[in-house]
Design a protein around this motif. Structure first.
Motif, short mmCIF file in Angstrom:
data_model
loop_
_atom_site.label_atom_id
_atom_site.label_comp_id
_atom_site.label_asym_id
_atom_site.label_seq_id
_atom_site.Cartn_x
_atom_site.Cartn_y
_atom_site.Cartn_z
N LYS A 1 0.83 -1.21 0.00
CA LYS A 1 0.00 0.00 0.00
C LYS A 1 0.87 1.26 0.00
O LYS A 1 0.51 2.27 -0.60
CB LYS A 1 -0.92 -0.01 1.23
CG LYS A 1 -1.91 1.13 1.28
CD LYS A 1 -2.80 1.00 2.51
CE LYS A 1 -3.80 2.15 2.59
NZ LYS A 1 -4.68 2.03 3.79
N GLU A 2 2.00 1.19 0.67
CA GLU A 2 2.89 2.34 0.76
C GLU A 2 3.60 2.61 -0.57
O GLU A 2 3.83 3.76 -0.95
CB GLU A 2 3.95 2.12 1.86
CG GLU A 2 3.40 2.08 3.28
CD GLU A 2 2.69 0.76 3.58
OE1 GLU A 2 2.95 -0.22 2.84
OE2 GLU A 2 1.88 0.73 4.54
N ASP A 3 3.96 1.54 -1.28
CA ASP A 3 4.69 1.69 -2.54
C ASP A 3 3.80 2.01 -3.73
O ASP A 3 4.26 2.63 -4.70
CB ASP A 3 5.47 0.40 -2.86
CG ASP A 3 6.63 0.19 -1.90
OD1 ASP A 3 7.20 1.18 -1.43
OD2 ASP A 3 6.95 -0.99 -1.62
N LEU A 4 2.56 1.61 -3.69
CA LEU A 4 1.66 1.70 -4.84
C LEU A 4 1.57 3.10 -5.46
O LEU A 4 1.63 3.23 -6.69
CB LEU A 4 0.26 1.20 -4.45
CG LEU A 4 -0.70 0.91 -5.61
CD1 LEU A 4 -0.11 -0.14 -6.55
CD2 LEU A 4 -2.06 0.44 -5.08
N SER B 1 -3.24 -3.22 -6.78
CA SER B 1 -2.43 -4.33 -6.29
C SER B 1 -2.54 -4.42 -4.77
O SER B 1 -2.96 -3.48 -4.10
CB SER B 1 -0.97 -4.15 -6.70
OG SER B 1 -0.18 -5.25 -6.28
N ALA B 2 -2.15 -5.57 -4.27
CA ALA B 2 -2.04 -5.79 -2.83
C ALA B 2 -0.97 -6.85 -2.62
O ALA B 2 -0.73 -7.70 -3.49
CB ALA B 2 -3.38 -6.25 -2.24
N GLU B 3 -0.30 -6.79 -1.51
CA GLU B 3 0.78 -7.74 -1.25
C GLU B 3 0.27 -9.18 -1.29
O GLU B 3 -0.77 -9.51 -0.71
CB GLU B 3 1.42 -7.45 0.10
CG GLU B 3 2.28 -6.18 0.09
CD GLU B 3 3.07 -6.02 1.36
OE1 GLU B 3 4.25 -6.42 1.40
OE2 GLU B 3 2.50 -5.50 2.34
N ASN B 4 1.01 -10.01 -2.01
CA ASN B 4 0.72 -11.44 -2.15
C ASN B 4 -0.59 -11.73 -2.88
O ASN B 4 -1.10 -12.85 -2.81
CB ASN B 4 0.70 -12.13 -0.77
CG ASN B 4 2.01 -11.96 -0.04
OD1 ASN B 4 3.08 -12.13 -0.61
ND2 ASN B 4 1.93 -11.61 1.25
N GLU B 5 -1.14 -10.73 -3.56
CA GLU B 5 -2.39 -10.92 -4.29
C GLU B 5 -2.28 -10.54 -5.76
O GLU B 5 -3.29 -10.44 -6.46
CB GLU B 5 -3.52 -10.11 -3.63
CG GLU B 5 -3.86 -10.58 -2.22
CD GLU B 5 -5.03 -9.81 -1.63
OE1 GLU B 5 -5.67 -9.05 -2.39
OE2 GLU B 5 -5.27 -9.95 -0.42
N GLY B 6 -1.06 -10.32 -6.24
CA GLY B 6 -0.88 -9.99 -7.64
C GLY B 6 -1.09 -8.51 -7.95
O GLY B 6 -1.45 -7.72 -7.08
N THR B 7 -0.86 -8.17 -9.21
CA THR B 7 -0.95 -6.78 -9.65
C THR B 7 -1.71 -6.71 -10.96
O THR B 7 -1.62 -7.61 -11.80
CB THR B 7 0.46 -6.18 -9.84
OG1 THR B 7 1.19 -6.30 -8.61
CG2 THR B 7 0.39 -4.71 -10.23
N ARG B 8 -2.47 -5.63 -11.15
CA ARG B 8 -3.27 -5.46 -12.37
C ARG B 8 -3.03 -4.05 -12.92
O ARG B 8 -3.28 -3.04 -12.24
CB ARG B 8 -4.75 -5.65 -12.05
CG ARG B 8 -5.70 -5.44 -13.24
CD ARG B 8 -7.14 -5.55 -12.77
NE ARG B 8 -8.10 -5.25 -13.82
CZ ARG B 8 -8.66 -6.14 -14.63
NH1 ARG B 8 -8.35 -7.43 -14.50
NH2 ARG B 8 -9.54 -5.79 -15.55
#
Length: 332
Positions: free
Chosen positions: A272-275, A315-322
């Motif tokens: 969340k911090e990096d997004l 995106s979310a950690e350990n849940e992939g990215t779109r």
């Protein structure tokens, strides 16, 4: 004071001498005519000199204002909503001042950005240069052929990294400076996507990633095919690098107002911090690859923004990215 209004006082003196001469001449002829002449001169000259003096005072104020501008003081306001040529001149000068102030602020931002970019570039080049220097020193004294090849492979890898970094930075600089002319034409979107995905099939297979690309053959878009393919390629590369196993999928569909390309993976995801920062240049996420320098996504966004496109990431950690790239068919 006299120096500032020299022309005005010169005109006054000439008028006084002319009126006095006329009065003396008429006085010898007729006293009444001489008195009438003096009053007529006053009736004509007083309003004229009053208006002239006020205009000279306004011009002096404008001159003082421009001197302040020349000294870097942009906070003065001379807007004037009255009618007349002087008011128009004041407002036009103020418009120029506002433009100059905006340009000065932009130049200052560019200067700060340049300093920061140079610092980032020097930092990014420092690591491979140091590595090459160390490897070169080790090769000098190394007799084992296998070790020498290993050191040479490392040097070659670092040189490739420096070359990619330099080329990418030059592309970004050219795009920022508006030095690149995008050659937009109607092209098949499926071919663009295939060109963007093709370089990563082998790497994806080695990592156990299912890399797929789906797009209707009938979808055409008006873009610069080479640049658009490179922008998509950087995103696919990012997804493959951050996925250890699972899938990376590229798909596209079209609607009346836009065409959308979706690139998604089942990888580590983004915190969340990096997004909010992933499109910033040289930004390093917590889960970055060893070869990442943080400019690939920045280049992609720069290209999309100049190709009538927007990019959104969830995106979310350990849940992939779109990643969702929206190419608008009309300018909005």
């Amino acid at each position: 004071m006299i120096k500032r209004y020299r022309e005005f006082y010169f005109a006054v003196l000439i008028s006084i001498f002319a009126a006095a001469a006329g009065f003396i001449v008429l006085l010898k002829i007729n006293l009444t005519a001489a008195v009438i002449f003096i009053f007529a001169c006053l009736a004509v000259f007083l309003p004229f000199f009053t208006v002239t003096f006020l205009r000279a005072r306004d011009i002096r104020a404008l001159s003082d204002y421009l001197n302040h501008i020349n000294n870097g003081e942009f906070d003065l306001d001379i807007t004037d909503n009255k009618e007349g040529e002087m008011s128009i001149l004041k407002n036009n000068i103020y418009k120029v001042v506002v433009t100059l102030r905006a340009q000065q602020e932009l130049l200052l931002k560019d200067k700060i950005y340049l300093v920061d970019s140079l610092a980032d570039i020097s930092h990014q080049l420092k690591t491979p240069i140091t590595s090459i220097t160390v490897m070169t020193d080790l090769i000098k004294n190394e007799t084992d052929e296998k070790k020498r090849r290993e050191f040479l492979d490392i040097i070659n890898s670092q040189l490739s990294r420096m070359n990619w970094l330099t080329v990418t930075l030059l592309k970004l600089s050219k795009i920022d400076a508006g030095a690149i002319e995008f050659k937009n034409e109607m092209v098949n979107l499926k071919k663009i996507i295939e060109n963007a995905v093709k370089p990563f099939y082998i790497n994806a297979e080695v990592k156990g990633i299912e890399l797929t690309a789906e797009c209707d053959e009938n979808i055409s878009v008006c873009v610069d095919a080479n640049w658009y393919s490179e922008a998509l390629s950087n995103i696919v590369k990012n997804c493959v690098e951050h996925t250890d196993s699972g899938y990376v999928k590229v798909s596209a569909f079209t609607a009346p107002m836009f065409t959308k390309i979706v690139i998604e993976d089942s990888g580590a995801g983004i915190s969340k911090e990096d997004l909010p920062h992933i499109f910033e240049r040289f930004y390093q996420c917590g889960r970055r690859s060893e070869t990442s320098v943080g400019i690939g996504l920045a280049l992609s966004k720069a290209i999309f923004s100049r190709q009538n496109s927007s990019v959104f990431v969830s995106s979310a950690e350990n849940e992939g990215t779109r990643f969702e790239i929206t190419l608008y068919k009309t300018v909005i």
